[in-house]
Design an enzyme around this catalytic site. Structure first.
Site, PDB file in Angstrom:
ATOM      1  N   LYS A  45       0.809  -1.213   0.000  1.00 46.93           N
ATOM      2  CA  LYS A  45       0.000   0.000   0.000  1.00 46.93           C
ATOM      3  C   LYS A  45       0.848   1.270   0.000  1.00 46.93           C
ATOM      4  O   LYS A  45       0.339   2.349  -0.262  1.00 46.93           O
ATOM      5  CB  LYS A  45      -0.967  -0.014   1.168  1.00 46.93           C
ATOM      6  CG  LYS A  45      -1.818  -1.251   1.256  1.00 46.93           C
ATOM      7  CD  LYS A  45      -2.645  -1.545   0.022  1.00 46.93           C
ATOM      8  CE  LYS A  45      -3.900  -0.773   0.031  1.00 46.93           C
ATOM      9  NZ  LYS A  45      -4.879  -1.241  -0.994  1.00 46.93           N
TER      10      LYS A  45
HETATM   11  C1  LIG Z   1      -2.981  -7.053   4.005  1.00 47.52           C
HETATM   12  C2  LIG Z   1      -3.559  -6.674   2.693  1.00 47.52           C
HETATM   13  N1  LIG Z   1      -3.608  -7.571   1.726  1.00 47.52           N
HETATM   14  C3  LIG Z   1      -4.147  -7.295   0.511  1.00 47.52           C
HETATM   15  C4  LIG Z   1      -4.678  -6.081   0.227  1.00 47.52           C
HETATM   16  C5  LIG Z   1      -5.342  -5.845  -1.116  1.00 47.52           C
HETATM   17  O1  LIG Z   1      -4.714  -4.926  -1.910  1.00 47.52           O
HETATM   18  P1  LIG Z   1      -5.596  -4.033  -2.906  1.00 47.52           P
HETATM   19  O2  LIG Z   1      -6.283  -3.035  -2.095  1.00 47.52           O
HETATM   20  O3  LIG Z   1      -4.578  -3.460  -3.838  1.00 47.52           O
HETATM   21  O4  LIG Z   1      -6.549  -4.948  -3.600  1.00 47.52           O
HETATM   22  C6  LIG Z   1      -4.668  -5.135   1.225  1.00 47.52           C
HETATM   23  C7  LIG Z   1      -5.298  -3.877   0.959  1.00 47.52           C
HETATM   24  O5  LIG Z   1      -5.517  -3.113   1.854  1.00 47.52           O
HETATM   25  C8  LIG Z   1      -4.066  -5.430   2.476  1.00 47.52           C
HETATM   26  O6  LIG Z   1      -4.005  -4.552   3.463  1.00 47.52           O
END
Ligand SMILES: Cc1ncc(COP(=O)(O)O)c(C=O)c1O
Length: 461
Positions: A45
């Site tokens: 992120k």
């Molecule tokens: C721990 C974790 N995994 C996966 C994701 C998913 O990423 P995206 O928001 O790019 O789909 C997030 C998103 O906040 C996350 O915090």
């Protein structure tokens, strides 16, 4: 100068891809992991956090003294807080209460205000973290809403950075890319870029049970109503604009238990400590790989670090409370208990024909408080000191009278290979457990189980 940066923001990105060697030993495929915890804020992120702030600054939506507000499962908040610290903005983050204490604490450590809201409410409910964030934007002067779920700067950054990075690292030999989706930004941006490079690369969505995204990909509607789950950051109960289903070829659903157990396996087998959403994506990748017809290179995106889940995935009690780890009783057998006390004592028994006095003397000389009672070579019940004392004290029983009327039938036979939880169930029902037969018969009481568990806890501490 390589790896020398003017500030922490410049060190975001260029994360490594690491081969997984032991997690799927019998698979004909090769699994690779893109490890995003190498970003300074500890997750994927960071990439969108700097993108959202830079693009907002370019559009004049952010100025000195602004307050950045976001609804986040923690990682975007951390990335935004890190960039805001360098750029001099204030931050307020709204998070669902399922988010780990570690994530809340680190955000406060970055100087952010953290607002906690209930997890199990509808997205449009005024108490949901999305609604509360929007409300805060309305009432906070000079507020900027990062809006990661619908802000196109999110997938665009992955299209411009994460996608090209992956292509440069492994593009030519890549067959499958697997990732979870929260906002959808990662899988949509990376997926679009890889598809433009080679149409045959499969883009696979990993989705937790309880999320609507899997059904939506295949049926453009919600088949089973969304429900909450323990994995953080992925899955949805609403449709973010940033989930671009058109780049996805397939989706695999994963249950919480598999994700949390794989989180531990990754540490113990690969030495890679990542969060449960990474493990979820790997479980999905291994499942998906079963339908591939040729040995393939499968890349899984690992979004964040396992250290943010010490109080969950790496906490035995939490894992047991959630049914992800068997109770200690389930993990040990009756024979373990028997072995642990081999040196203690061999069994003293009585016969229904013996007198009260004889049995009292037997108990006294053996230093025991109960014993099984036989009749014609068969165990017919149990007798403990309380059963003898009371009628003797009341005078309703004479010492020379036989014990036959006092014998309680509450004995149950258990097998040495049975686990201790079924033994415990019997003992809790008030039964005395007997194991073995004839001269090898052994008695097991609540005290024995207590002592064994006590010794086990001592060992595990
Ligand atoms: C721990 C974790 N995994 C996966 C994701 C998913 O990423 P995206 O928001 O790019 O789909 C997030 C998103 O906040 C996350 O915090």
């Amino acid at each position: 100068m390589k790896n020398v940066f003017n500030n922490v923001i410049e060190s975001i990105g260029n994360t490594p891809i690491i081969k997984l060697n032991s997690i799927a030993p019998h698979s004909p495929h090769t699994f690779w992991a893109k490890i995003e915890y190498f970003n300074p804020g500890g997750s994927v992120k960071d990439r969108i956090a700097v993108a959202i702030i830079e693009e907002a600054e370019k559009r004049g939506e952010l100025a000195p003294g602004s307050t950045i507000i976001e609804a986040t499962s923690g990682n975007t908040g951390l990335g935004l807080a890190m960039v805001a610290a360098v750029r001099g903005y204030k931050t307020i983050f709204v998070m669902p209460d399922k988010i780990s204490e570690e994530k809340r604490a680190i955000l406060r450590g970055y100087g952010a205000k953290v607002v906690i809201t209930p997890t199990a409410v509808e997205p449009e409910d005024p108490r949901s973290y999305l609604s509360v964030a929007k409300k805060l934007v309305e009432i906070t002067p000079k507020a900027f809403y990062a809006n990661q779920y619908h802000n196109p700067d999110n997938p665009t950054r992955h299209y411009r950075t994460t996608g090209p990075e992956i292509w440069g690292q492994i593009g030519e030999k890549l067959d499958v890319f697997v990732a979870g989706a929260g906002t959808g930004g990662t899988i949509s941006g990376v997926g679009r870029y890889l598809k433009e490079k080679r149409k045959d690369i499969k883009i696979v969505l990993a989705d937790p049970y309880g999320s609507i995204l899997h059904d939506w990909l295949y049926h453009k509607k919600v088949l089973s109503p969304p429900h909450s789950y323990k994995v953080e950051g992925v899955g949805e109960d609403m449709l973010p604009d940033n989930v671009h289903f058109d780049v996805m070829d397939d989706a695999v659903q994963v249950d919480d238990k598999s994700s949390f157990l794989m989180t531990r396996e990754l540490v113990s087998k690969e030495g890679i400590c990542v969060g449960p959403s990474s493990a979820m994506a790997l479980v999905a990748a291994i499942e998906y790989s079963k339908k591939l017809t040729k040995p393939s290179n499968i890349l899984v995106l690992f979004p964040d670090n396992g250290r943010a889940y010490l109080s969950k995935a790496f906490n035995d009690s939490w894992m047991r409370e959630n049914g992800f780890l068997p109770s200690p009783l389930k993990m040990r057998k009756v024979q373990d208990l028997l072995q642990s006390r081999k040196s203690h004592h061999s069994l003293i028994t009585a016969d229904v024909g013996e007198t009260v006095l004889q049995v009292v003397n037997k108990m006294k000389s053996a230093g025991i408080s109960q014993l099984p009672v036989y009749s014609n070579g068969t165990v017919v019940g149990i007798l403990d000191e309380g059963d003898l004392l009371e009628p003797l004290v009341k005078g309703t029983l004479k010492p020379m009278e036989p014990i036959i009327h006092l014998v309680k039938g509450s004995v149950v036979f258990v097998k040495p290979e049975e686990d201790l939880s079924s033994l415990n169930e019997q003992l809790m029902k008030g039964y005395i457990a007997l194991v073995g037969e004839d001269k090898k018969l052994e008695i097991i009481t609540k005290i024995d189980l207590l002592q064994f568990l006590g010794a086990m806890t001592e060992l595990s501490n």
